[in-house]
Structures are given as C-alpha cells and as structure tokens.
Design a protein around this motif. Structure first.
Motif, mmCIF file in Angstrom:
data_model
loop_
_atom_site.group_PDB
_atom_site.id
_atom_site.type_symbol
_atom_site.label_atom_id
_atom_site.label_comp_id
_atom_site.label_asym_id
_atom_site.label_seq_id
_atom_site.Cartn_x
_atom_site.Cartn_y
_atom_site.Cartn_z
ATOM 1 N N LEU A 5 1.492 -1.070 -0.315
ATOM 2 C CA LEU A 5 -0.045 0.391 -0.218
ATOM 3 C C LEU A 5 1.220 1.454 0.289
ATOM 4 O O LEU A 5 0.223 1.960 -0.444
ATOM 5 N N SER A 6 1.795 1.416 0.682
ATOM 6 C CA SER A 6 2.585 2.462 1.146
ATOM 7 C C SER A 6 3.822 2.643 -0.187
ATOM 8 O O SER A 6 3.581 3.778 -0.584
ATOM 9 N N GLY A 13 0.486 8.787 -5.715
ATOM 10 C CA GLY A 13 0.857 10.391 -5.106
ATOM 11 C C GLY A 13 -0.369 10.296 -4.441
ATOM 12 O O GLY A 13 -0.638 11.762 -4.076
ATOM 13 N N TYR A 14 -0.989 9.322 -4.022
ATOM 14 C CA TYR A 14 -2.009 9.739 -2.834
ATOM 15 C C TYR A 14 -1.702 9.124 -1.432
ATOM 16 O O TYR A 14 -0.479 8.492 -1.260
ATOM 17 N N ALA A 17 -4.326 5.244 2.756
ATOM 18 C CA ALA A 17 -6.355 5.365 2.993
ATOM 19 C C ALA A 17 -6.676 5.441 1.503
ATOM 20 O O ALA A 17 -7.880 4.677 1.447
ATOM 21 N N THR A 18 -6.356 6.862 0.649
ATOM 22 C CA THR A 18 -7.128 7.291 -0.977
ATOM 23 C C THR A 18 -6.941 5.116 -1.079
ATOM 24 O O THR A 18 -7.829 4.772 -2.371
ATOM 25 N N VAL A 19 -5.554 4.813 -1.272
ATOM 26 C CA VAL A 19 -5.458 4.159 -2.453
ATOM 27 C C VAL A 19 -6.668 2.655 -1.429
ATOM 28 O O VAL A 19 -6.942 1.971 -2.791
ATOM 29 N N SER A 20 -5.872 1.842 -0.503
ATOM 30 C CA SER A 20 -7.046 1.224 0.095
ATOM 31 C C SER A 20 -8.969 1.046 -0.037
ATOM 32 O O SER A 20 -9.416 0.582 -0.710
ATOM 33 N N ARG A 21 -8.802 2.274 -0.055
ATOM 34 C CA ARG A 21 -10.255 2.476 -1.012
ATOM 35 C C ARG A 21 -10.560 2.159 -2.234
ATOM 36 O O ARG A 21 -11.396 1.738 -2.607
ATOM 37 N N VAL A 22 -9.527 2.599 -3.171
ATOM 38 C CA VAL A 22 -9.716 2.741 -4.574
ATOM 39 C C VAL A 22 -9.936 0.598 -4.701
ATOM 40 O O VAL A 22 -10.443 0.022 -5.563
ATOM 41 N N LEU A 23 -8.889 -0.067 -4.419
ATOM 42 C CA LEU A 23 -8.614 -1.084 -4.219
ATOM 43 C C LEU A 23 -9.986 -2.237 -3.524
ATOM 44 O O LEU A 23 -10.499 -3.024 -3.845
ATOM 45 N N ASP A 32 -10.325 9.957 -12.040
ATOM 46 C CA ASP A 32 -8.916 10.609 -11.864
ATOM 47 C C ASP A 32 -7.889 9.855 -11.136
ATOM 48 O O ASP A 32 -6.562 9.486 -11.593
ATOM 49 N N THR A 33 -8.435 9.998 -10.091
ATOM 50 C CA THR A 33 -7.953 9.128 -8.447
ATOM 51 C C THR A 33 -7.889 7.779 -8.210
ATOM 52 O O THR A 33 -6.333 7.374 -8.691
ATOM 53 N N ARG A 34 -8.927 7.282 -9.396
ATOM 54 C CA ARG A 34 -8.803 5.501 -9.869
ATOM 55 C C ARG A 34 -7.801 5.477 -10.898
ATOM 56 O O ARG A 34 -6.691 4.248 -10.163
#
Length: 328
Positions: A5-6, A13-14, A17-23, A32-34
């Motif tokens: 995740l890190s 560039g996020y 927590a944001t990466v976890s939400r996308v996954l 764009d974030t996804r």
C-alpha cells in the motif's frame, strides 16, 4: 500488504487510505484518482483487483536498439501516442552502455505482466533462448518493426527497403551518375540485405557495395573504399551512414555534392539542417508506428492478426547533398 500500500501510494501520489479505498472500490472515488492508483499497480507489477482486470491500462514494452540514432526515438514517440489512445502505458526499453540488453528487459517486462512488446529494428530471437521460450510460453502479443532477422509466425511491419533502394538509385541515375555505390549494415541484417538485393538487380555492381557498422565512422571508412572504386554517388542504408560518407569525402578533399552525391535513408529530424541538407529516403514513421500498435492491440483483444509482413512505401526527399555527376 502495508508495504505494498505504501509503495503504491507513493507512486500514485495519494495517501494509503485513498489507495485502500480504490482497491476496495469504495463509492465516491474520482475517475482520475482511481486511474492513477490502477496505473501505479500496473507500473509496480501488482495485480489489479479482479473487478478492474478487464480494463485496459496495461504496460506495453517498446524495445529499441539505442537512442543515439534519432529514428528510434521518433518511432518511440509515434508508438507512445498510439498506445495512450488505446489506454495502454508505453515503457521504453533500450540497450545501455553498461550492458542492459533485450534479455534483461524481457525478464523485467514479463515480471511486470505486460500486455505486449514491440521490438524496433531488432529481433526478439536475439534476446536469448530462455527469454524466447518464456515469451512463447506466455503467448505474449509481439510485433516487430523493421526486423533485423527473418522471423516467421510474428506480426511484422516495415518500410519497403527494396523500394527505398529503387528510389535512391533512380534519383542518382537521373542526375547522370553511372558509378553508384551502396553502403549497408552487416551481412545478414534483413533491411540491409533487402536494399542490397534490389541494388544488385538494378546495377549489377557487387564491386560497389560496402558492408559496415551503422555509425558515422562506418560510413566514413566505407566511403573511402567506394571512392577508390570510382563511385560518384553513394546510397546509404541510414542517415548516420550518410553523414559518415560526407565526412569521408571531405577527408579526401572532395566537395559534396559537386564531386560526390550522397543519399541517406530514414529522414531523421536534423537532416534538413545538415551542411549540405541531406537528400534521403523517408520512412513513414507515424504510419508504421500506428500499424504496429494496431496489430498489438488486436492480439491483446484476441482478434485475428495477419502474419504476413505489412510493408509501407518510402518517399524520396531531395535536398542539397545530390547533384549532377561530375564530368569524367
């Protein structure tokens, strides 16, 4: 998982927590974030969540011999634009002075689970038996541009080398040249052999052929031999060789084009600014690059692809390095 995740978060560039939400496909994540997070997964070699695996966005390797010859970056640029339009991510791979080769890149690309590979001016067979075996076992989509060796069973796109030689020889003959020489690459190099075959058909002069390495020094040394054989015009298998030919002529006190006419091949970016501006045969780089990407995408999407080589017509570009043959 925390380390993963890190790493993905840092690349995208996020926050983690944001990466976890996308996954986890949590609602409310912007497109764009996804896409940034999914792209980071692709680049870092991690598998996408199952629900996103069918989406395009995979990596595509572009394997080039080098970046010194301007024609190869031009091909990379043409392919990159076409790949992005298909939502594919281009990855540039080129040999380096410290020994990174096609074999190294194939191993790394396979580890990243790439969608396909385009080889430019090379052959994937050159990469080594283990790498070829791995490519075939994976049935990875592959396309060759201007292949260096004969390869059957692989989609191939190329400029028509025979037509290129025909255009160059015809141009010099129209200017009155009768002793026309040819400088090509090493024996067995497919584009060189195709130019050579057409040149011999047109001229019947194997004594006016020089094989050398694709470098300015190679063109210079080959020109010395052709001048000794009486050539008044020289057709070169690359612009780099042509620049070497001009240097070789000047080293002997000859003027180009007054005493030696020189024709290149490629029409790389700086040729109009040379002294004199180089007459050359242009490769249709954009069209070839797009055709290669189309063939690759068809394979990725499991659509049928022709294994017959697709040839593109070159174009003679007349500038200042050719002129009427000198008087005997």
């Amino acid at each position: 998982m925390v380390t993963r995740l890190s790493e993905v978060a840092k690349y995208a560039g996020y926050s983690e927590a944001t990466v976890s939400r996308v996954l986890r496909d949590v609602p409310g994540i912007g497109a764009d974030t996804r896409n940034a997070v999914l792209t980071a997964l692709d680049v870092l070699g991690y598998q996408r969540p199952t629900r996103h695996r069918r989406e395009l966005g995979s990596l595509v390797g572009m394997v080039l011999p080098d970046l010194h010859n301007p024609i190869f970056p031009a091909y990379a640029e043409a392919m990159a634009g076409a790949l992005v339009r298909h939502q594919l991510i281009p990855v540039l791979c080129t040999r380096t002075a410290d020994g990174v080769s096609e074999a190294h890149y194939i191993e790394m690309l396979l580890a990243r689970k790439v969608a396909g590979i385009v080889f430019v001016g090379a052959s994937y067979v050159d990469a080594g038996p283990e790498q070829v075996k791995a490519l075939r076992a994976r049935r990875l989509p592959i396309v060759l541009i201007n292949e260096a060796d004969e390869n059957s069973g692989v989609p191939r796109v190329a400029v028509d080398d025979a037509e290129a030689a025909d255009l160059a020889v015809a141009h010099l003959r129209e200017l009155g040249h009768r002793r026309i020489g040819l400088i090509v690459g090493p024996r067995g190099h497919v584009p060189s052999e195709r130019k050579l075959a057409e040149f011999l058909r047109l001229t019947g002069r194997p004594d006016l052929v020089a094989h050398t390495l694709f470098s300015i020094a190679g063109g210079q040394s080959a020109t010395a031999a052709l001048l000794a054989a009486g050539a008044t015009g020289v057709v070169c298998a690359s612009d780099t060789l042509a620049l070497g030919a001009i240097r070789g002529a000047r080293k002997q006190g000859l003027r180009v084009p007054e005493q030696l006419s020189v024709v290149g091949f490629d029409d790389s970016v700086y040729m109009p600014m040379m002294d004199p501006p180089l007459t050359t045969v242009r490769q249709p780089i954009a069209a070839i690059g797009v055709a290669a990407v189309n063939a690759l995408v068809a394979q990725i999407e499991r659509r049928p692809v022709s294994l017959d080589e697709e040839l593109f017509e070159p174009e003679l570009i007349v500038r200042g390095s050719t002129a009427a043959a000198p008087a005997d």
